[in-house]
Write an enzyme that holds these catalytic residues in place. Structure first.
Site, mmCIF file in Angstrom:
data_model
loop_
_atom_site.group_PDB
_atom_site.id
_atom_site.type_symbol
_atom_site.label_atom_id
_atom_site.label_comp_id
_atom_site.label_asym_id
_atom_site.label_seq_id
_atom_site.Cartn_x
_atom_site.Cartn_y
_atom_site.Cartn_z
ATOM 1 C CG ASP A 22 -1.194 3.860 -4.964
ATOM 2 O OD1 ASP A 22 -0.610 4.957 -5.059
ATOM 3 O OD2 ASP A 22 -1.471 3.339 -3.865
ATOM 4 C CE1 TYR A 59 9.863 9.377 -2.988
ATOM 5 C CE2 TYR A 59 8.065 8.099 -3.929
ATOM 6 C CZ TYR A 59 8.573 8.867 -2.912
ATOM 7 O OH TYR A 59 7.808 9.108 -1.807
ATOM 8 C CG ASN A 96 -3.954 6.471 -3.301
ATOM 9 O OD1 ASN A 96 -5.094 6.522 -3.741
ATOM 10 N ND2 ASN A 96 -2.911 6.910 -3.975
ATOM 11 C CE LYS A 136 -0.904 3.752 0.070
ATOM 12 N NZ LYS A 136 -0.270 3.455 -1.214
#
Ligand code: ATR
Length: 272
Positions: free
Chosen positions: A106, A216, A91, A70
């Protein structure tokens, strides 16, 4: 993904590792849902410069960028938009007729995940962690009008990010000293397989906090489960992942992303 023809546009994610990325599933279902002639694949990439040459040479239309590229990707692009430049990380890449333009979605993803549930303006937002994710999210929250506090294990890194953002720093153990409407975990603590860990003690949580985790996997981290147990509201990591991807989708295709479909697909994959 529909039938691949001579006109199918290629998109993908570059990173290392990328084999477990949910990006291919999410974006291909989104392309199929809207009938967009595209295919999205995972490119395990070591050399970022060579990868950018390849994208130009093969006219790959759009790229998601993940760890560890990144930041190092920036000098290989033709242009970097203001938000990505200020965050210092890209990103998303759009290939605009051979010109590679970097974006960062993001910050947008984090703000959007929150604003679905609550206002952010004039709220006190405490961010746990001081890495790249914390930088993007802190930037997004400040732009959305929140006040930001950085909580981090190592004081040096925490102070540095706080100074960069113009925010205040507190050690990890001193959450109670920071005013806190919204608490966001950006560290990997609690991520599978270490699902019994959490970055702070459960006793530091109160029921008036909205607690968001950007992890997640699992969907309900120990931090979120502890917060729910005392009656606090929580947001798991899926909405931020989906919204950062939805914004990528829109930058690449110019179409409104099918956000509900993308959420459904990601939750389903994570529950399987
Ligand atoms: P990313 O780019 O994904 O944000 P990173 O730059 O490696 O990742 O940052 C990870 C953050 O998680 C750091 O703030 C790190 O804290 P330190 O600055 O003290 O290293 C934090 N972190 C990682 N493991 C942690 C742990 N076990 N306990 C507390 N914080 C942790």
């Amino acid at each position: 993904m529909g039938i691949i023809t001579g006109n199918t546009a290629v998109y993908g994610v570059i990173g290392n590792p990328v084999a477990h990325s949910l990006g291919p599933l999410m974006h291909n279902k989104a392309f199929a849902g809207l009938g967009h002639p595209g295919v999205y694949v995972a490119f395990e990439t070591r050399d970022i410069g060579q990868a950018m040459d390849g994208i130009r040479a093969l006219n790959i239309r759009g790229i998601s960028v993940t760890i560890p590229h990144k930041e190092t990707i920036v000098p290989h692009l033709d242009q970097v938009d203001d938000t990505a430049r200020q965050i210092g990380a890209v990103n998303t890449v759009v290939n605009d007729k051979g010109k590679l333009i970097g974006y960062n979605t993001d910050a947008y993803g984090a703000v959007k995940a929150l604003t679905e549930k609550t206002g952010v303006k004039d709220k006190d937002v405490v961010i746990i962690g001081a890495g790249g994710a914390a930088r993007a999210i802190g930037y997004g929250m400040l732009k959305a009008g929140a006040r930001v506090y950085i909580l981090n294990r190592s004081e040096g890194k925490g102070q540095k990010l706080a100074a960069f953002l113009g925010a205040s720093f507190y050690p990890l153990t001193e959450l109670s000293r920071a005013p806190c409407d919204i608490l966001i975990n950006t560290t990997p603590v609690g991520m599978a397989p270490n699902v019994d860990e959490m970055p702070i003690e459960p006793e530091q949580l109160t029921d008036r906090m909205l607690v968001m985790d950007i992890i997640y996997n699992p969907i309900s981290t120990r931090l979120l489960a502890s917060a729910e147990k005392i009656g606090a509201n929580v947001i798991d990591g899926v909405p931020m992942f989906v919204y950062q991807g939805a914004r990528q989708f829109e930058l690449w295709t110019g179409l409104d992303a099918p956000v509900d479909l993308m959420k459904k697909v990601v939750y389903k994959a994570l529950k399987e």
